[in-house]
Write a protein that holds these residues in place. Structure first.
Motif, PDB file in Angstrom:
ATOM      1  N   LEU A 285       0.833  -1.193   0.000  1.00  0.00           N
ATOM      2  CA  LEU A 285       0.000   0.000   0.000  1.00  0.00           C
ATOM      3  C   LEU A 285       0.875   1.254   0.000  1.00  0.00           C
ATOM      4  CD1 LEU A 285      -2.923   1.104   0.161  1.00  0.00           C
ATOM      5  CD2 LEU A 285      -2.650   1.108   2.660  1.00  0.00           C
ATOM      6  N   GLU A 286       0.610   2.151  -0.923  1.00  0.00           N
ATOM      7  CA  GLU A 286       1.337   3.408  -0.976  1.00  0.00           C
ATOM      8  C   GLU A 286       0.488   4.573  -0.473  1.00  0.00           C
ATOM      9  OE1 GLU A 286       2.690   3.422  -5.073  1.00  0.00           O
ATOM     10  OE2 GLU A 286       4.590   2.528  -4.453  1.00  0.00           O
ATOM     11  N   GLY A 287      -0.782   4.297  -0.236  1.00  0.00           N
ATOM     12  CA  GLY A 287      -1.666   5.298   0.345  1.00  0.00           C
ATOM     13  C   GLY A 287      -1.844   5.044   1.830  1.00  0.00           C
ATOM     14  N   ARG A 288      -2.976   5.477   2.374  1.00  0.00           N
ATOM     15  CA  ARG A 288      -3.230   5.365   3.800  1.00  0.00           C
ATOM     16  C   ARG A 288      -4.210   4.233   4.094  1.00  0.00           C
ATOM     17  NH1 ARG A 288      -4.305  11.171   6.411  1.00  0.00           N
ATOM     18  NH2 ARG A 288      -3.986   9.853   8.252  1.00  0.00           N
ATOM     19  N   GLY A 289      -4.041   3.618   5.283  1.00  0.00           N
ATOM     20  CA  GLY A 289      -4.955   2.561   5.700  1.00  0.00           C
ATOM     21  C   GLY A 289      -4.241   1.234   5.832  1.00  0.00           C
ATOM     22  N   LEU A 291      -4.521  -2.861   4.353  1.00  0.00           N
ATOM     23  CA  LEU A 291      -5.125  -3.794   3.409  1.00  0.00           C
ATOM     24  C   LEU A 291      -5.677  -4.986   4.166  1.00  0.00           C
ATOM     25  CD1 LEU A 291      -2.364  -3.691   0.641  1.00  0.00           C
ATOM     26  CD2 LEU A 291      -4.478  -2.359   0.768  1.00  0.00           C
ATOM     27  N   ARG A 292      -6.899  -5.418   3.791  1.00  0.00           N
ATOM     28  CA  ARG A 292      -7.568  -6.516   4.471  1.00  0.00           C
ATOM     29  C   ARG A 292      -8.178  -7.498   3.476  1.00  0.00           C
ATOM     30  NH1 ARG A 292      -5.430  -6.351   9.485  1.00  0.00           N
ATOM     31  NH2 ARG A 292      -5.902  -4.409  10.606  1.00  0.00           N
ATOM     32  N   HIS A 293      -8.363  -8.720   3.952  1.00  0.00           N
ATOM     33  CA  HIS A 293      -9.022  -9.765   3.165  1.00  0.00           C
ATOM     34  C   HIS A 293     -10.370  -9.268   2.643  1.00  0.00           C
ATOM     35  CE1 HIS A 293     -10.679 -13.725   2.145  1.00  0.00           C
ATOM     36  NE2 HIS A 293     -11.758 -13.349   2.795  1.00  0.00           N
ATOM     37  N   GLY A 294     -10.633  -9.541   1.370  1.00  0.00           N
ATOM     38  CA  GLY A 294     -11.928  -9.226   0.778  1.00  0.00           C
ATOM     39  C   GLY A 294     -12.019  -7.880   0.099  1.00  0.00           C
ATOM     40  N   MET A 295     -10.994  -7.031   0.241  1.00  0.00           N
ATOM     41  CA  MET A 295     -11.045  -5.727  -0.417  1.00  0.00           C
ATOM     42  C   MET A 295     -10.879  -5.891  -1.923  1.00  0.00           C
ATOM     43  SD  MET A 295      -8.817  -3.181   2.035  1.00  0.00           S
ATOM     44  CE  MET A 295      -9.478  -2.576   3.586  1.00  0.00           C
ATOM     45  N   VAL A 328      -1.346  -8.149 -15.228  1.00  0.00           N
ATOM     46  CA  VAL A 328      -0.830  -7.055 -14.398  1.00  0.00           C
ATOM     47  C   VAL A 328       0.629  -7.343 -14.065  1.00  0.00           C
ATOM     48  CG1 VAL A 328      -1.064  -5.797 -12.230  1.00  0.00           C
ATOM     49  CG2 VAL A 328      -3.106  -6.602 -13.432  1.00  0.00           C
ATOM     50  N   SER A 329       1.520  -6.422 -14.372  1.00  0.00           N
ATOM     51  CA  SER A 329       2.953  -6.641 -14.207  1.00  0.00           C
ATOM     52  C   SER A 329       3.455  -6.129 -12.861  1.00  0.00           C
ATOM     53  CB  SER A 329       3.722  -5.923 -15.314  1.00  0.00           C
ATOM     54  OG  SER A 329       3.336  -6.380 -16.589  1.00  0.00           O
ATOM     55  N   PRO A 330       4.509  -6.748 -12.324  1.00  0.00           N
ATOM     56  CA  PRO A 330       5.146  -6.193 -11.124  1.00  0.00           C
ATOM     57  C   PRO A 330       5.561  -4.744 -11.356  1.00  0.00           C
ATOM     58  CG  PRO A 330       5.983  -8.386 -11.586  1.00  0.00           C
ATOM     59  CD  PRO A 330       5.139  -8.011 -12.768  1.00  0.00           C
ATOM     60  N   GLY A 331       5.350  -3.909 -10.352  1.00  0.00           N
ATOM     61  CA  GLY A 331       5.648  -2.490 -10.474  1.00  0.00           C
ATOM     62  C   GLY A 331       4.452  -1.650 -10.850  1.00  0.00           C
ATOM     63  N   ALA A 332       3.397  -2.289 -11.337  1.00  0.00           N
ATOM     64  CA  ALA A 332       2.192  -1.553 -11.720  1.00  0.00           C
ATOM     65  C   ALA A 332       1.513  -0.963 -10.487  1.00  0.00           C
ATOM     66  CB  ALA A 332       1.230  -2.463 -12.462  1.00  0.00           C
ATOM     67  N   THR A 333       0.815   0.135 -10.683  1.00  0.00           N
ATOM     68  CA  THR A 333       0.032   0.744  -9.620  1.00  0.00           C
ATOM     69  C   THR A 333      -1.430   0.365  -9.796  1.00  0.00           C
ATOM     70  OG1 THR A 333       1.533   2.618  -9.393  1.00  0.00           O
ATOM     71  CG2 THR A 333      -0.690   2.913  -8.564  1.00  0.00           C
ATOM     72  N   VAL A 334      -2.047  -0.088  -8.724  1.00  0.00           N
ATOM     73  CA  VAL A 334      -3.454  -0.472  -8.724  1.00  0.00           C
ATOM     74  C   VAL A 334      -4.161   0.350  -7.649  1.00  0.00           C
ATOM     75  CG1 VAL A 334      -2.915  -2.789  -9.545  1.00  0.00           C
ATOM     76  CG2 VAL A 334      -3.104  -2.361  -7.083  1.00  0.00           C
ATOM     77  N   SER A 335      -5.486   0.200  -7.590  1.00  0.00           N
ATOM     78  CA  SER A 335      -6.275   1.012  -6.666  1.00  0.00           C
ATOM     79  C   SER A 335      -7.120   0.133  -5.764  1.00  0.00           C
ATOM     80  CB  SER A 335      -7.175   1.967  -7.463  1.00  0.00           C
ATOM     81  OG  SER A 335      -7.998   2.727  -6.598  1.00  0.00           O
ATOM     82  N   ILE A 336      -7.132   0.471  -4.470  1.00  0.00           N
ATOM     83  CA  ILE A 336      -7.961  -0.220  -3.478  1.00  0.00           C
ATOM     84  C   ILE A 336      -8.790   0.832  -2.747  1.00  0.00           C
ATOM     85  CG2 ILE A 336      -8.008  -1.652  -1.409  1.00  0.00           C
ATOM     86  CD1 ILE A 336      -4.865  -1.680  -3.385  1.00  0.00           C
ATOM     87  N   THR A 337     -10.078   0.565  -2.611  1.00  0.00           N
ATOM     88  CA  THR A 337     -10.939   1.496  -1.890  1.00  0.00           C
ATOM     89  C   THR A 337     -10.925   1.162  -0.402  1.00  0.00           C
ATOM     90  OG1 THR A 337     -12.360   1.806  -3.809  1.00  0.00           O
ATOM     91  CG2 THR A 337     -13.266   2.425  -1.665  1.00  0.00           C
ATOM     92  N   ILE A 338     -10.462   2.117   0.403  1.00  0.00           N
ATOM     93  CA  ILE A 338     -10.399   1.962   1.850  1.00  0.00           C
ATOM     94  C   ILE A 338     -11.171   3.109   2.479  1.00  0.00           C
ATOM     95  CG2 ILE A 338      -8.890   1.792   3.866  1.00  0.00           C
ATOM     96  CD1 ILE A 338      -6.654   0.860   2.020  1.00  0.00           C
ATOM     97  N   ARG A 339     -12.247   2.781   3.181  1.00  0.00           N
ATOM     98  CA  ARG A 339     -13.098   3.799   3.824  1.00  0.00           C
ATOM     99  C   ARG A 339     -13.554   4.839   2.808  1.00  0.00           C
ATOM    100  NH1 ARG A 339      -9.892   4.727   9.621  1.00  0.00           N
ATOM    101  NH2 ARG A 339     -10.168   2.579  10.373  1.00  0.00           N
ATOM    102  N   ASP A 340     -14.021   4.314   1.671  1.00  0.00           N
ATOM    103  CA  ASP A 340     -14.620   5.124   0.607  1.00  0.00           C
ATOM    104  C   ASP A 340     -13.615   6.003  -0.148  1.00  0.00           C
ATOM    105  OD1 ASP A 340     -17.186   4.163   1.223  1.00  0.00           O
ATOM    106  OD2 ASP A 340     -17.426   5.667   2.798  1.00  0.00           O
ATOM    107  N   LEU A 341     -12.326   5.804   0.110  1.00  0.00           N
ATOM    108  CA  LEU A 341     -11.308   6.549  -0.617  1.00  0.00           C
ATOM    109  C   LEU A 341     -10.428   5.603  -1.418  1.00  0.00           C
ATOM    110  CD1 LEU A 341     -10.148   9.143   2.084  1.00  0.00           C
ATOM    111  CD2 LEU A 341     -11.624   9.584   0.103  1.00  0.00           C
TER     112      LEU A 341
END
Length: 360
Positions: A285-289, A291-295, A328-341
């Motif tokens: 994770l490069e943002g805040r929060g 990471l949890r199972h099921g996200m 999806v290649s290593p080094g790629a940036t992906v997005s995860i929604t954590i607390r609606d962000l």
């Protein structure tokens, strides 16, 4: 009612916080999960893993049965004490359980299986045995045995101090080998990404062995540290990172599949034509929060899902295992929604950490 290991009273006396896990009451930590994790990475720690189940497979046709039910092949086990990691599959190629198989001697094997699947495993083995008319091995669940895992870069030396004479029996063991010592089996295996031993011990001797390790300076660690250690090491947790609905290739376990010509096993036909459009990989994770199972995970190549996630004490960051599109290649940036962000995460190969070294 939850089952209790022979060390239950020791855990309570040590101030452990107890939780229910796979039908057992087990320690999650003894005060500081973070310190227990770090202690194992830099020195050693011991875990009560008596919830893991031992099944002995012995007698005529034992090899034939295991050739049938394991995706890896016991033909690799050339001598007494050799072990291997494998998945047991259903006909669709889904993972019924992951386990370690040791050869004791010819037509005599010992399986170490997961607590939550043990009864199903025994039933599955019994049914597959019935499908082999010339194979009549006995299946013996060893409820009289417990297990203690001693893990860390200094773990083997600690065991040798605690158990005089064990050095001679075990100093030449390679990874995934085991040796008999007195009334126990000492296996050079583990679930932390560090070196060490797993001791299979008669239940009546568990307290004495635990106290001997304690006297040698080994402190206990709980399920919490075991989980973050195995996550950093990129090791799968059954029921989270793989199960009966997922096959080895999409669970980063293709290396455990042996497709040697001429050997049939349950699930082989399905694996040879299975969908490989997704695979298990790492995320940081490069943002805040956290990471949890099921996200859910959003990528430029399609959606994915986090199967395990937590804070990594070694990387000082939140990490996860995630099943993502294979493109999806290593080094790629992906997005995860954590607390609606939406938060960014970086795709990375596995493992994150092994033998105390950060690999990402």
């Amino acid at each position: 009612m939850s089952q209790k290991t022979p060390l239950h009273a020791h855990h309570l006396a040590a101030g452990a916080r107890m939780v229910e896990f796979a039908g057992w009451e087990l320690p999650v930590h003894y005060g500081s999960q973070l310190e227990e994790h770090r202690r194992v990475r830099r020195e050693h720690g011991m875990f009560d893993v008596s919830h893991m189940r031992v099944i002995d497979v012995q007698g005529s046709g034992a090899s034939a049965l295991l050739r049938r039910v394991l995706a890896n092949t016991v033909d690799k086990l050339r001598q007494a004490g050799d072990g291997l990691y494998s998945c047991m599959l259903n006909p669709d190629g889904g993972v019924l359980d992951d386990l370690i198989a040791f050869r004791i001697e010819e037509e005599d094997y010992r399986l170490i299986v997961n607590a939550g699947t043990a009864e199903q495993d025994i039933d599955w083995l019994s049914r597959q045995r019935a499908a082999l008319p010339d194979a009549h091995p006995t299946l013996s669940p060893r409820r009289d045995l417990g297990m203690i895992a001693v893990q860390g870069p200094c773990a083997r030396e600690a065991v040798w101090r605690a158990l005089p004479g064990s050095l001679f029996a075990t100093e030449r063991l390679n990874r995934f080998q085991a040796a008999e010592f007195e009334d126990m089996t000492i296996c050079r295996t583990g679930y932390t990404g560090e070196d060490g031993f797993e001791l299979i011990v008669p239940g009546s001797r568990m307290t004495a062995v635990w106290e001997a390790l304690s006297s040698a300076g080994v402190l206990p660690a709980g399920l919490g540290a075991r989980d973050t250690l195995r996550l950093e090491a990129g090791m799968n947790l059954y029921g989270a990172d793989m199960d009966a609905s997922t096959h080895p290739y999409e669970s980063n376990l293709g290396w455990t599949v042996d497709l040697t010509a001429g050997r049939d096993f349950v699930g082989r036909n399905a694996l040879e034509s299975c969908d490989r459009s997704k695979r298990l990989t790492g995320l940081i994770l490069e943002g805040r929060g956290v990471l949890r199972h099921g996200m859910p995970v959003t990528t430029a190549q399609g959606d994915g899902l986090i199967t395990s996630g937590s804070f990594s004490p070694t990387l000082n960051a939140s990490i996860a295992l995630a099943r993502l599109p294979s493109a999806v290649s290593p080094g790629a940036t992906v997005s995860i929604t954590i607390r609606d962000l939406a938060q960014p995460a970086r795709v990375t190969p596995l493992p994150f950490v092994r033998n105390g070294k950060i690999l990402v």
